[in-house]
Scaffold this active site. Sequence first.
Site, PDB file in Angstrom:
ATOM      1  N   ILE A  13      77.368  21.508  43.375  1.00 19.21           N
ATOM      2  CA  ILE A  13      76.810  21.069  44.723  1.00 19.21           C
ATOM      3  C   ILE A  13      76.070  19.708  44.813  1.00 19.21           C
ATOM      4  CG2 ILE A  13      76.250  21.655  47.298  1.00 19.21           C
ATOM      5  CD1 ILE A  13      76.778  24.575  46.168  1.00 19.21           C
ATOM      6  N   ASP A  32      66.230  16.824  38.250  1.00 19.10           N
ATOM      7  CA  ASP A  32      66.970  17.930  38.045  1.00 19.10           C
ATOM      8  C   ASP A  32      66.403  18.683  36.232  1.00 19.10           C
ATOM      9  OD1 ASP A  32      70.090  19.198  38.545  1.00 19.10           O
ATOM     10  OD2 ASP A  32      68.845  19.544  35.983  1.00 19.10           O
ATOM     11  N   PHE A  74      68.318  21.787  45.943  1.00 14.72           N
ATOM     12  CA  PHE A  74      68.957  22.347  45.117  1.00 14.72           C
ATOM     13  C   PHE A  74      69.002  23.292  44.054  1.00 14.72           C
ATOM     14  CE2 PHE A  74      71.608  18.679  46.998  1.00 14.72           C
ATOM     15  CZ  PHE A  74      72.574  19.800  48.047  1.00 14.72           C
ATOM     16  N   ALA A  75      67.535  22.478  43.498  1.00 17.15           N
ATOM     17  CA  ALA A  75      67.107  22.937  42.222  1.00 17.15           C
ATOM     18  C   ALA A  75      66.358  24.370  42.635  1.00 17.15           C
ATOM     19  CB  ALA A  75      65.717  22.119  42.294  1.00 17.15           C
ATOM     20  N   TYR A 142      68.778  36.938  43.404  1.00 15.63           N
ATOM     21  CA  TYR A 142      68.624  36.048  43.778  1.00 15.63           C
ATOM     22  C   TYR A 142      68.982  35.627  45.556  1.00 15.63           C
ATOM     23  CZ  TYR A 142      71.921  31.960  45.381  1.00 15.63           C
ATOM     24  OH  TYR A 142      72.778  30.999  46.011  1.00 15.63           O
ATOM     25  N   PHE A 170      78.770  29.856  52.147  1.00 17.25           N
ATOM     26  CA  PHE A 170      79.751  30.883  52.410  1.00 17.25           C
ATOM     27  C   PHE A 170      80.252  31.198  50.173  1.00 17.25           C
ATOM     28  CE2 PHE A 170      79.329  34.561  55.161  1.00 17.25           C
ATOM     29  CZ  PHE A 170      78.382  33.780  55.540  1.00 17.25           C
ATOM     30  N   LEU A 191      85.017  32.746  40.568  1.00 14.66           N
ATOM     31  CA  LEU A 191      86.553  33.110  40.328  1.00 14.66           C
ATOM     32  C   LEU A 191      87.218  31.935  40.445  1.00 14.66           C
ATOM     33  CD1 LEU A 191      89.072  35.406  40.863  1.00 14.66           C
ATOM     34  CD2 LEU A 191      89.004  34.715  43.676  1.00 14.66           C
ATOM     35  N   PHE A 209      88.784  42.240  39.911  1.00 11.13           N
ATOM     36  CA  PHE A 209      87.604  43.409  39.799  1.00 11.13           C
ATOM     37  C   PHE A 209      88.079  43.735  41.309  1.00 11.13           C
ATOM     38  CE2 PHE A 209      84.303  39.757  37.555  1.00 11.13           C
ATOM     39  CZ  PHE A 209      85.180  39.992  36.615  1.00 11.13           C
ATOM     40  N   GLY A 285      77.447  45.404  43.734  1.00 15.93           N
ATOM     41  CA  GLY A 285      77.346  44.244  44.046  1.00 15.93           C
ATOM     42  C   GLY A 285      77.864  43.987  44.974  1.00 15.93           C
TER      43      GLY A 285
HETATM   44  N1  UDP Z   1      85.856  37.810  40.856  1.00 19.64           N
HETATM   45  C1  UDP Z   1      87.488  38.666  40.913  1.00 19.64           C
HETATM   46  N2  UDP Z   1      87.976  38.098  38.864  1.00 19.64           N
HETATM   47  C2  UDP Z   1      86.709  37.555  38.800  1.00 19.64           C
HETATM   48  C3  UDP Z   1      84.958  36.825  39.223  1.00 19.64           C
HETATM   49  C4  UDP Z   1      85.193  37.183  40.741  1.00 19.64           C
HETATM   50  O1  UDP Z   1      87.787  39.180  40.957  1.00 19.64           O
HETATM   51  O2  UDP Z   1      86.726  36.494  37.334  1.00 19.64           O
HETATM   52  C5  UDP Z   1      86.191  38.369  42.535  1.00 19.64           C
HETATM   53  C6  UDP Z   1      84.406  39.165  42.703  1.00 19.64           C
HETATM   54  O3  UDP Z   1      84.224  40.248  42.831  1.00 19.64           O
HETATM   55  C7  UDP Z   1      85.003  38.586  44.205  1.00 19.64           C
HETATM   56  C8  UDP Z   1      85.143  37.003  44.593  1.00 19.64           C
HETATM   57  O4  UDP Z   1      86.290  36.804  43.319  1.00 19.64           O
HETATM   58  O5  UDP Z   1      84.860  39.604  45.572  1.00 19.64           O
HETATM   59  C9  UDP Z   1      84.602  36.280  44.486  1.00 19.64           C
HETATM   60  O6  UDP Z   1      83.939  36.045  43.432  1.00 19.64           O
HETATM   61  P1  UDP Z   1      82.482  34.647  42.720  1.00 19.64           P
HETATM   62  O7  UDP Z   1      81.429  35.047  41.798  1.00 19.64           O
HETATM   63  O8  UDP Z   1      83.275  33.214  42.858  1.00 19.64           O
HETATM   64  O9  UDP Z   1      82.025  34.693  44.277  1.00 19.64           O
HETATM   65  P2  UDP Z   1      80.610  35.418  45.095  1.00 19.64           P
HETATM   66  O10 UDP Z   1      81.412  36.305  46.202  1.00 19.64           O
HETATM   67  O11 UDP Z   1      79.849  36.630  43.984  1.00 19.64           O
HETATM   68  O12 UDP Z   1      80.116  34.445  45.675  1.00 19.64           O
END
Ligand code: UDP
Length: 331
Positions: A13, A32, A74-75, A142, A170, A191, A209, A285
């Site tokens: 970002i 950085d 952003f660091a 985090y 988000f 994702l 997932f 989580g």
């Molecule tokens: N996700 C998934 N498969 C993957 C990576 C992520 O199904 O290989 C899902 C993850 O469980 C979440 C959504 O995609 O519901 C977005 O995940 P990401 O890690 O991109 O962002 P987050 O929501 O954790 O900030």
Amino acid sequence: MGSILVLGGAGYIGSHMVYELIDAGEQVVVIDNLQTGFREAVHPKAVFYEGDIRDRAFVDSVFEKEDIEGAIHFAAVSQVGESMKDPLKYYSNNLCGTEVLLESMVAHGVDKIVFSSTAATYGEPESIPILETDRTLPTNCYGETKLSMEKMFHWTSQAHGLRFVSLRYFNACGAHPNGKIGEAHNPETHLIPLILQVPNGQREYISIFGNDYDTEDGTCVRDYIHVNDLVQAHILALDYLRRGGENNIFNLGNGVGFSVREVVETARRVTGHAIPEREEARRAGDPSTLIASSEKAKKVLGWKPQFGDLNTIIETAWNWHRTHPHGYQTK
Ligand code: UDP
């Protein structure tokens, strides 16, 4: 007007931020430590200092050499899973780093900071869409460190007159339409870049997932927001602080949720590739649904996201990953 100091300006970002600031005619200085960022991602017109914000002498030296008007921060380390395995790394990088940065800012009379915060400060949402006034109860380390950083700005502001804007993102995604910079994490956990590894020939399938969440198709719903829209909000936040605006916190999202399946389906359309999927267990989580209300940012900052459409978001991401399959590395 002096320069804008971008801490973490070689990251995903941060690098987009530097391009936007330079396009807006600002002078930019970047710090950085290149722990997760890339030197190649830094705009050639920015003045670059490699070093760690936990190093007070280093940070002081930058404030002494440069005429800094304000900072955009952003660091930080930002992987949820890693933060649960190695929380002290998060306390050290994120909290200790910010503490040193603020000491140096106060000592050098720099009084404005725009901060990269996260939806992870809320934890499991009380209601959807999430408002800035909702409960903050992070479910991972985090998010906890980001929330603590916001509180550090608050108390430093009370004591020393610093003013801050905290922007709670988000799901940041997409890449600069100029094709020069984009998302590059090692290891990648997000994702959209993981999905795009399939048409790029680097992965055989995408894992989904969890298919038993309380959502329309059973997969998690997220609010995906383009990185250029995010950085635009920082430009507006900086203007707001320059005009004397008071400390404030804003959500940044599109206010629309997409399920994991919808994202995969859109990527299939954009890339023209079948992208096989495999259903797997839930990831620890993960809340089922996260959608922002960004009405406050629209009203107070005049923010207008330009890349609301998921198709466009994935097109910009695909344009980057297709042409840079190994990110900034050549192989
Ligand atoms: N996700 C998934 N498969 C993957 C990576 C992520 O199904 O290989 C899902 C993850 O469980 C979440 C959504 O995609 O519901 C977005 O995940 P990401 O890690 O991109 O962002 P987050 O929501 O954790 O900030």
